[in-house]
Design a protein around this motif. Structure first.
Motif, PDB file in Angstrom:
ATOM      1  N   ASP A  54       2.009  95.157  66.334  1.00 33.14           N
ATOM      2  CA  ASP A  54       1.374  94.749  65.084  1.00 33.14           C
ATOM      3  C   ASP A  54       2.398  94.135  64.137  1.00 33.14           C
ATOM      4  OD1 ASP A  54      -1.174  95.576  65.788  1.00 33.14           O
ATOM      5  OD2 ASP A  54      -0.825  97.620  65.093  1.00 33.14           O
ATOM      6  N   CYS A  57       3.223  90.592  65.325  1.00 28.87           N
ATOM      7  CA  CYS A  57       2.191  89.623  64.914  1.00 28.87           C
ATOM      8  C   CYS A  57       2.300  89.321  63.427  1.00 28.87           C
ATOM      9  CB  CYS A  57       0.806  90.164  65.231  1.00 28.87           C
ATOM     10  SG  CYS A  57       0.460  90.270  66.978  1.00 28.87           S
ATOM     11  N   ASN A  58       2.549  90.362  62.644  1.00 30.28           N
ATOM     12  CA  ASN A  58       2.676  90.195  61.201  1.00 30.28           C
ATOM     13  C   ASN A  58       3.852  89.287  60.865  1.00 30.28           C
ATOM     14  OD1 ASN A  58       2.437  90.613  58.439  1.00 30.28           O
ATOM     15  ND2 ASN A  58       3.697  92.442  58.502  1.00 30.28           N
ATOM     16  N   VAL A  61       3.195  85.576  61.596  1.00 25.96           N
ATOM     17  CA  VAL A  61       2.407  84.948  60.529  1.00 25.96           C
ATOM     18  C   VAL A  61       3.287  84.718  59.312  1.00 25.96           C
ATOM     19  CG1 VAL A  61       0.461  85.267  58.956  1.00 25.96           C
ATOM     20  CG2 VAL A  61       0.226  85.887  61.346  1.00 25.96           C
ATOM     21  N   PRO A 108      -2.987  83.427  54.705  1.00 23.91           N
ATOM     22  CA  PRO A 108      -2.276  84.285  55.661  1.00 23.91           C
ATOM     23  C   PRO A 108      -1.546  85.445  54.995  1.00 23.91           C
ATOM     24  CG  PRO A 108      -1.863  81.994  56.157  1.00 23.91           C
ATOM     25  CD  PRO A 108      -2.584  82.023  54.848  1.00 23.91           C
ATOM     26  N   TYR A 111      -3.295  88.666  55.342  1.00 24.50           N
ATOM     27  CA  TYR A 111      -3.123  89.310  56.632  1.00 24.50           C
ATOM     28  C   TYR A 111      -1.708  89.837  56.806  1.00 24.50           C
ATOM     29  CZ  TYR A 111      -7.626  87.296  57.348  1.00 24.50           C
ATOM     30  OH  TYR A 111      -8.932  86.984  57.195  1.00 24.50           O
ATOM     31  N   ILE A 112      -0.741  89.244  56.122  1.00 25.94           N
ATOM     32  CA  ILE A 112       0.617  89.779  56.130  1.00 25.94           C
ATOM     33  C   ILE A 112       0.614  91.169  55.503  1.00 25.94           C
ATOM     34  CG2 ILE A 112       2.927  89.496  55.127  1.00 25.94           C
ATOM     35  CD1 ILE A 112       2.537  86.460  55.461  1.00 25.94           C
ATOM     36  N   LEU A 115      -2.163  93.638  58.184  1.00 26.38           N
ATOM     37  CA  LEU A 115      -1.834  93.924  59.584  1.00 26.38           C
ATOM     38  C   LEU A 115      -0.921  95.143  59.762  1.00 26.38           C
ATOM     39  CD1 LEU A 115      -1.489  90.419  61.268  1.00 26.38           C
ATOM     40  CD2 LEU A 115      -3.215  92.156  61.706  1.00 26.38           C
ATOM     41  N   ALA A 147      -4.266  87.373  63.550  1.00 30.42           N
ATOM     42  CA  ALA A 147      -3.063  86.651  63.147  1.00 30.42           C
ATOM     43  C   ALA A 147      -3.234  85.148  63.357  1.00 30.42           C
ATOM     44  CB  ALA A 147      -1.860  87.160  63.934  1.00 30.42           C
ATOM     45  N   TYR A 151      -4.525  82.432  60.024  1.00 25.18           N
ATOM     46  CA  TYR A 151      -3.614  81.378  59.571  1.00 25.18           C
ATOM     47  C   TYR A 151      -4.333  80.035  59.424  1.00 25.18           C
ATOM     48  CZ  TYR A 151       0.598  78.644  59.148  1.00 25.18           C
ATOM     49  OH  TYR A 151       1.568  77.813  58.685  1.00 25.18           O
TER      50      TYR A 151
END
Length: 162
Positions: A54, A57-58, A61, A108, A111-112, A115, A147, A151
């Protein structure tokens, strides 16, 4: 000490400070990516890395999104100090360009922030329940999809605001 609007517009120090913070964020994301990739234990596969996956992925992004806000801040500094018209219509700029660049980063950024919390919660539940996550591979796929898709959907926000 209060500043007038023209003093704030002409003063680029705030934008330069934000640019430095953004640059440190880029380097932090790069550090996490390299550390997760290079410091894995021997035999540790990607699907066994739970929270690190995770975080990976973070950071991907973050590494893709943060330079956009950095470039935007450089453009603001250039506009304020050199009077180059990027965003100011009186200088021949386009304010819509700023909106697109801002949302290219800001969507994004949501989500940063979320996540890592999703990864931490799934890791805490797994640890304290002493059970594996049902459908772990699907969860990993959903994190990757969040992710990736998170974006590229910034344009929907811009279209809804027009």
């Amino acid at each position: 000490m209060l500043h007038t609007a023209s003093e704030l517009r002409d003063n680029a120090s705030c934008s330069v400070w934000c640019l430095c913070v953004g640059f440190s964020s880029i380097l932090t994301g790069l550090n996490f990516l390299v550390t997760i990739h290079r410091m894995r234990a021997p035999g540790m596969t990607w699907l066994k890395m739970h929270y690190s996956l995770d975080t990976l992925c973070n950071r991907m992004v973050q590494l893709l999104a943060t330079p956009i806000i950095g470039i935007t801040l450089l453009m603001i500094v250039a506009e304020r100090t050199l009077h180059i018209g990027f965003f100011d219509p009186t200088l021949g700029g386009d304010p819509l360009l700023y909106q697109h660049l801002f949302w290219t980063y800001s969507h994004p950024a949501v989500y940063i922030m979320i996540l890592p919390a999703m990864g931490a919660i799934s890791e805490i539940i797994t640890t304290f329940s002493h059970k594996t996550i049902f459908g772990y591979k699907f969860m990993v796929g959903s994190v990757l999809a969040i992710a990736f898709v998170g974006y590229f959907v910034w344009d929907i926000i811009c279209l809804l605001q027009e």
